[in-house]
Design a protein around this motif. Structure first.
Motif, PDB file in Angstrom:
ATOM      1  N   GLN A  85      12.954   1.672  -2.922  1.00 36.48           N
ATOM      2  CA  GLN A  85      13.013   0.432  -2.145  1.00 36.48           C
ATOM      3  C   GLN A  85      12.876   0.706  -0.647  1.00 36.48           C
ATOM      4  N   ASN A  86      12.812   1.974  -0.252  1.00 40.39           N
ATOM      5  CA  ASN A  86      12.738   2.356   1.153  1.00 40.39           C
ATOM      6  C   ASN A  86      11.417   1.885   1.765  1.00 40.39           C
ATOM      7  N   GLU A  87      11.526   1.112   2.832  1.00 43.33           N
ATOM      8  CA  GLU A  87      10.345   0.520   3.464  1.00 43.33           C
ATOM      9  C   GLU A  87       9.398   1.580   4.026  1.00 43.33           C
ATOM     10  N   GLU A  88       9.948   2.627   4.626  1.00 38.63           N
ATOM     11  CA  GLU A  88       9.118   3.694   5.200  1.00 38.63           C
ATOM     12  C   GLU A  88       8.304   4.399   4.113  1.00 38.63           C
ATOM     13  N   LEU A  89       8.947   4.662   2.988  1.00 38.33           N
ATOM     14  CA  LEU A  89       8.260   5.307   1.864  1.00 38.33           C
ATOM     15  C   LEU A  89       7.170   4.391   1.309  1.00 38.33           C
ATOM     16  N   GLN A  90       7.484   3.112   1.153  1.00 42.64           N
ATOM     17  CA  GLN A  90       6.512   2.158   0.636  1.00 42.64           C
ATOM     18  C   GLN A  90       5.321   2.005   1.578  1.00 42.64           C
ATOM     19  N   LYS A  91       5.576   1.960   2.885  1.00 43.67           N
ATOM     20  CA  LYS A  91       4.486   1.855   3.868  1.00 43.67           C
ATOM     21  C   LYS A  91       3.602   3.099   3.821  1.00 43.67           C
ATOM     22  N   SER A  92       4.228   4.252   3.699  1.00 43.65           N
ATOM     23  CA  SER A  92       3.500   5.517   3.670  1.00 43.65           C
ATOM     24  C   SER A  92       2.472   5.553   2.549  1.00 43.65           C
ATOM     25  N   TRP A  93       2.814   4.974   1.400  1.00 44.50           N
ATOM     26  CA  TRP A  93       1.933   4.991   0.234  1.00 44.50           C
ATOM     27  C   TRP A  93       1.174   3.676   0.062  1.00 44.50           C
ATOM     28  N   GLY A  94       1.396   2.707   0.959  1.00 42.81           N
ATOM     29  CA  GLY A  94       0.672   1.437   0.900  1.00 42.81           C
ATOM     30  C   GLY A  94       1.078   0.561  -0.265  1.00 42.81           C
ATOM     31  N   CYS A  95       2.365   0.544  -0.581  1.00 44.72           N
ATOM     32  CA  CYS A  95       2.850  -0.223  -1.732  1.00 44.72           C
ATOM     33  C   CYS A  95       4.087  -1.036  -1.367  1.00 44.72           C
ATOM     34  N   LEU A  96       3.985  -1.883  -0.381  1.00 44.84           N
ATOM     35  CA  LEU A  96       5.144  -2.667   0.049  1.00 44.84           C
ATOM     36  C   LEU A  96       5.639  -3.579  -1.063  1.00 44.84           C
ATOM     37  N   GLY A  97       6.941  -3.501  -1.336  1.00 43.28           N
ATOM     38  CA  GLY A  97       7.579  -4.393  -2.292  1.00 43.28           C
ATOM     39  C   GLY A  97       7.269  -4.144  -3.750  1.00 43.28           C
ATOM     40  N   ASP A  98       6.688  -2.999  -4.094  1.00 41.23           N
ATOM     41  CA  ASP A  98       6.324  -2.728  -5.482  1.00 41.23           C
ATOM     42  C   ASP A  98       6.678  -1.293  -5.871  1.00 41.23           C
ATOM     43  N   PRO A  99       7.941  -1.057  -6.262  1.00 39.57           N
ATOM     44  CA  PRO A  99       8.377   0.300  -6.614  1.00 39.57           C
ATOM     45  C   PRO A  99       7.588   0.927  -7.763  1.00 39.57           C
TER      46      PRO A  99
END
Length: 141
Positions: A85-99
């Protein structure tokens, strides 16, 4: 017949059904930390992946469970670290809001499979995996 004792079933004598494990994947410096899921959590995941659909032939509503979604939700619910759920991790991989999508982007197929197998083990789903016929049946489903 052996005498049974209720003490044998108390949580403090059996231990928590949730087990935590680390899964090392070569490409990542830190291990993934996962936890096993209990039957109640799996039941909730199945509910999330089930929807009612109209059978056009019988005109009756039926429940349909998306097994791929069950697998994705199970895996994402099991990963403790990294925080999916970490926003930085999601942004890094281009997957905001989708674990679930995040895990698919992060991992190669073999890594995804290894992590999934570890989750199944931690959740007690592979306890009787000694029988080859059971393995084949599981693979078919």
């Amino acid at each position: 017949m052996a005498e049974t004792n209720i003490q044998d079933f108390l949580m403090e004598n059996v231990g928590s059904p949730n087990r935590e494990e680390e899964v090392n994947l070569k490409r990542f410096k830190s291990p993934f930390k996962i936890r096993g899921l209990d039957a109640e959590e799996i039941s909730e995941i199945r509910k999330q992946a089930t929807r009612r659909v109209l059978n056009r032939r019988t005109h009756q509503y039926e429940s349909e469970t998306d097994q791929n979604k069950v697998a994705e939700l199970t895996l994402t619910a099991s990963v403790v670290f990294p925080d999916l759920q970490n926003e930085e991790l999601q942004k890094s991989w281009g997957c905001l809001g989708d674990p679930a999508k995040l895990l698919k982007k992060m991992l190669y197929v073999g890594e995804y499979s290894k992590l999934s197998d570890a989750v199944m083990d931690a959740s007690g789903m592979n306890e009787d995996a000694d029988n080859p016929d059971d393995l084949i049946e599981t693979a078919k489903n």
